[in-house]
Enzyme design. Structure first.
Site, PDB file in Angstrom:
ATOM      1  N   CYS A 114       0.337  -1.177  -0.435  1.00 38.91           N
ATOM      2  CA  CYS A 114       0.208  -0.022   0.139  1.00 38.91           C
ATOM      3  C   CYS A 114       0.714   1.134   0.363  1.00 38.91           C
ATOM      4  O   CYS A 114       0.451   2.750  -0.416  1.00 38.91           O
ATOM      5  CB  CYS A 114      -0.918   0.331   0.913  1.00 38.91           C
ATOM      6  SG  CYS A 114      -2.557  -1.665   1.180  1.00 38.91           S
ATOM      7  N   HIS A 251      -3.279   7.763   1.960  1.00 36.34           N
ATOM      8  CA  HIS A 251      -4.094   5.867   1.051  1.00 36.34           C
ATOM      9  C   HIS A 251      -5.243   5.755   2.110  1.00 36.34           C
ATOM     10  O   HIS A 251      -5.033   6.570   3.254  1.00 36.34           O
ATOM     11  CB  HIS A 251      -2.713   5.343   2.151  1.00 36.34           C
ATOM     12  CG  HIS A 251      -3.381   4.321   1.658  1.00 36.34           C
ATOM     13  ND1 HIS A 251      -3.794   3.352   0.426  1.00 36.34           N
ATOM     14  CD2 HIS A 251      -3.588   2.664   3.050  1.00 36.34           C
ATOM     15  CE1 HIS A 251      -4.059   2.335   0.985  1.00 36.34           C
ATOM     16  NE2 HIS A 251      -3.649   1.628   1.678  1.00 36.34           N
ATOM     17  N   ASN A 281     -10.339  -0.032  -0.053  1.00 34.69           N
ATOM     18  CA  ASN A 281      -8.225   0.669  -0.819  1.00 34.69           C
ATOM     19  C   ASN A 281      -8.073   0.063  -1.426  1.00 34.69           C
ATOM     20  O   ASN A 281      -8.042  -1.321  -2.021  1.00 34.69           O
ATOM     21  CB  ASN A 281      -8.002  -0.977   0.607  1.00 34.69           C
ATOM     22  CG  ASN A 281      -6.714  -0.643   0.758  1.00 34.69           C
ATOM     23  OD1 ASN A 281      -6.070  -0.076   0.319  1.00 34.69           O
ATOM     24  ND2 ASN A 281      -6.287  -0.813   1.954  1.00 34.69           N
TER      25      ASN A 281
HETATM   26  O1  UT7 Z   1      -3.921  -0.826   2.916  1.00 33.69           O
HETATM   27  C1  UT7 Z   1      -2.914  -1.344   4.120  1.00 33.69           C
HETATM   28  C2  UT7 Z   1      -3.436  -0.147   5.764  1.00 33.69           C
HETATM   29  N1  UT7 Z   1      -4.854  -0.860   5.794  1.00 33.69           N
HETATM   30  C3  UT7 Z   1      -5.115  -1.229   7.201  1.00 33.69           C
HETATM   31  O2  UT7 Z   1      -4.451  -0.095   7.986  1.00 33.69           O
HETATM   32  C4  UT7 Z   1      -6.210  -1.470   7.561  1.00 33.69           C
HETATM   33  C5  UT7 Z   1      -6.227  -1.099   9.205  1.00 33.69           C
HETATM   34  N2  UT7 Z   1      -7.498  -1.917   9.701  1.00 33.69           N
HETATM   35  C6  UT7 Z   1      -8.420  -1.555  10.197  1.00 33.69           C
HETATM   36  O3  UT7 Z   1      -9.371  -1.134   8.432  1.00 33.69           O
HETATM   37  C7  UT7 Z   1      -9.708  -1.642  11.394  1.00 33.69           C
HETATM   38  O4  UT7 Z   1      -9.244  -3.427  11.655  1.00 33.69           O
HETATM   39  C8  UT7 Z   1     -10.972  -2.868  10.366  1.00 33.69           C
HETATM   40  C9  UT7 Z   1     -12.013  -2.119   8.857  1.00 33.69           C
HETATM   41  C10 UT7 Z   1     -10.259  -4.169   9.356  1.00 33.69           C
HETATM   42  C11 UT7 Z   1     -11.618  -3.780  11.189  1.00 33.69           C
HETATM   43  O5  UT7 Z   1     -12.435  -2.801  12.137  1.00 33.69           O
HETATM   44  P1  UT7 Z   1     -11.946  -2.615  13.854  1.00 33.69           P
HETATM   45  O6  UT7 Z   1     -12.576  -1.831  14.520  1.00 33.69           O
HETATM   46  O7  UT7 Z   1     -10.768  -2.868  14.205  1.00 33.69           O
HETATM   47  O8  UT7 Z   1     -12.811  -4.271  14.117  1.00 33.69           O
HETATM   48  P2  UT7 Z   1     -12.321  -5.944  14.232  1.00 33.69           P
HETATM   49  O9  UT7 Z   1     -11.086  -6.045  13.447  1.00 33.69           O
HETATM   50  O10 UT7 Z   1     -11.616  -5.086  15.822  1.00 33.69           O
HETATM   51  O11 UT7 Z   1     -13.737  -6.409  14.311  1.00 33.69           O
HETATM   52  C12 UT7 Z   1     -14.607  -6.361  15.740  1.00 33.69           C
HETATM   53  C13 UT7 Z   1     -15.324  -7.468  15.024  1.00 33.69           C
HETATM   54  C14 UT7 Z   1     -14.897  -8.513  15.210  1.00 33.69           C
HETATM   55  O12 UT7 Z   1     -16.140  -8.898  16.276  1.00 33.69           O
HETATM   56  P3  UT7 Z   1     -15.992  -9.915  17.808  1.00 33.69           P
HETATM   57  O13 UT7 Z   1     -14.971 -10.285  17.726  1.00 33.69           O
HETATM   58  O14 UT7 Z   1     -15.627  -8.534  18.038  1.00 33.69           O
HETATM   59  O15 UT7 Z   1     -16.945 -10.562  17.811  1.00 33.69           O
HETATM   60  C15 UT7 Z   1     -15.578  -9.348  14.081  1.00 33.69           C
HETATM   61  O16 UT7 Z   1     -15.256 -10.477  14.267  1.00 33.69           O
HETATM   62  O17 UT7 Z   1     -16.019  -7.477  13.766  1.00 33.69           O
HETATM   63  C16 UT7 Z   1     -16.523  -8.299  13.285  1.00 33.69           C
HETATM   64  N3  UT7 Z   1     -15.657  -8.299  11.291  1.00 33.69           N
HETATM   65  C17 UT7 Z   1     -17.579  -7.686  11.259  1.00 33.69           C
HETATM   66  N4  UT7 Z   1     -18.442  -8.088  10.888  1.00 33.69           N
HETATM   67  C18 UT7 Z   1     -19.782  -8.049  10.057  1.00 33.69           C
HETATM   68  C19 UT7 Z   1     -15.039  -8.009  11.203  1.00 33.69           C
HETATM   69  N5  UT7 Z   1     -15.633  -8.120   9.282  1.00 33.69           N
HETATM   70  C20 UT7 Z   1     -16.858  -7.749  10.070  1.00 33.69           C
HETATM   71  C21 UT7 Z   1     -17.411  -7.443   8.515  1.00 33.69           C
HETATM   72  N6  UT7 Z   1     -18.706  -7.346   9.172  1.00 33.69           N
HETATM   73  N7  UT7 Z   1     -17.151  -7.620   7.346  1.00 33.69           N
END
Ligand code: UT7
Length: 324
Positions: A114, A251, A281
């Site tokens: 990225c 980005h 992204n």
């Molecule tokens: O381009 C390279 C750089 N990339 C990045 O910088 C990405 C960085 N990370 C992010 O943007 C975020 O961490 C995400 C958008 C990927 C995720 O957001 P988050 O607020 O960090 O969520 P999380 O990973 O902590 O997940 C929260 C909950 C989890 O459930 P539990 O464990 O709390 O029950 C996940 O299983 O959301 C769940 N979850 C979803 N729920 C519905 C994960 N993906 C989904 C989904 N739909 N698509």
């Protein structure tokens, strides 16, 4: 007089097919509401089956050449930032050369995921300042839809396909920060973090191209801090600060990372180019896409001071400060 690498043209290409968040609700336990709230993404573009990264890159390059009033004959080098090449080799850049009808000069790819466009721009700047090339096409192009695991809701809803390009040309400047062109850069990588974002296949291991794996939450925590530090470093190297910034062109991974970084840098969101809601992204393509859209929308104007910043797999991260 000082030599500067100045952006002389910019353009982009997005595949025709637009996929709204609602499409994922049919096959995954996810919702439009979750995707919007956690990432800011509303839709993304996916390339057609017969469209490869080099096609997207070529269309973006043609748009950039047109905006510069130049042709492929005016270009000495092509650098493509990509992690999703058509083939293991040759480089996408040489395919773009061929598709543009270039029979001289040279091309190569840069792989910094990225952060690839920031790394490519810095390489192009060095080629120009060292006299290796007078005009360089710098392209970010990706087909991340090809490395998605469609059963992994935590990744497949986040990425999209697209390409953006700039023509960077040698021009004389005065040597101070009022010059147009690239003024400063700051590049970093740290392989200890490689498990946070990687593709689980490759030529010398599985013999497959693999699927993207990400520990989003851990990466999120690294992102805001590292992006703020790299942008501040690049500005400080030339004696500038957040007060001098006209636009952050970040980005586009997550609106919350974009907002968090802007806040830490002390730059209001009105001065940040945002495309993540429309493009998702697009990895190395996201910054040149945002540059092109920012110009198209009449926001970025000649003389503006821009800070581009990106982080991704590696981890690799960095920033470039340039005057448009
Ligand atoms: O381009 C390279 C750089 N990339 C990045 O910088 C990405 C960085 N990370 C992010 O943007 C975020 O961490 C995400 C958008 C990927 C995720 O957001 P988050 O607020 O960090 O969520 P999380 O990973 O902590 O997940 C929260 C909950 C989890 O459930 P539990 O464990 O709390 O029950 C996940 O299983 O959301 C769940 N979850 C979803 N729920 C519905 C994960 N993906 C989904 C989904 N739909 N698509």
């Amino acid at each position: 007089m000082t030599l500067r690498a100045v952006v002389q043209g910019v353009g982009h290409y997005l595949p025709e097919r637009i996929v709204p968040n609602s499409e994922f609700e049919k096959t995954l336990d996810t919702s439009d509401e979750w995707i919007r709230a956690r990432s800011g993404i509303e839709q993304r573009h996916f390339a057609a089956e017969d469209e490869a990264t080099s096609d997207l890159a070529t269309y973006a390059a043609q748009a950039a050449l047109k905006s510069a009033g130049l042709t492929a004959d005016d270009i000495d080098a092509v650098i493509v930032a990509t992690s999703t090449p058509d083939l293991t080799f040759p480089s996408v850049a040489t395919m773009v050369q061929d598709k543009l009808g270039m029979t001289r000069g040279f091309g190569f790819d840069v792989q910094a995921v990225c952060a690839g466009f920031v790394f490519a721009l810095t390489n192009a700047n060095a080629l120009i300042l060292s006299g290796q090339a007078k005009r360089v096409l710098v392209i970010g192009a990706e087909t991340f839809s090809r490395i998605m695991d469609w059963e992994d809701r935590s990744t497949c809803v986040l990425f999209g396909d697209g390409a953006g390009a700039v023509v960077l040309g040698a021009e004389e400047g005065t040597g101070d920060t009022s010059d147009r062109g690239i003024l400063s850069a700051d590049l970093n990588s740290d392989g200890r973090y490689r498990d946070m974002l990687y593709v689980d296949g490759g030529v010398s291991t599985s013999g497959t191209s693999g699927k993207l794996r990400m520990q989003g939450n851990l990466l999120f925590r690294q992102a805001v801090e590292k992006l703020t530090t790299t942008a501040t470093n690049a500005l400080e190297k030339i004696g500038l600060s957040d007060d001098d910034v006209s636009w952050i062109v970040p980005h586009q991974a997550n609106i919350r990372i974009i907002q968090g970084t802007a806040k830490k840098l002390g730059v209001p969101m009105e001065n940040v180019i945002v495309t993540v809601h429309k493009h998702g992204n697009t990895s190395a393509a996201s910054i040149p896409l945002a540059l092109s859209v920012g110009v198209e929308e009449g926001k970025i104007k000649p003389g503006d001071l821009l800070v581009t910043e990106a982080i991704g797999g590696g981890l690799a991260w960095g920033s470039v400060v340039l005057r448009w």
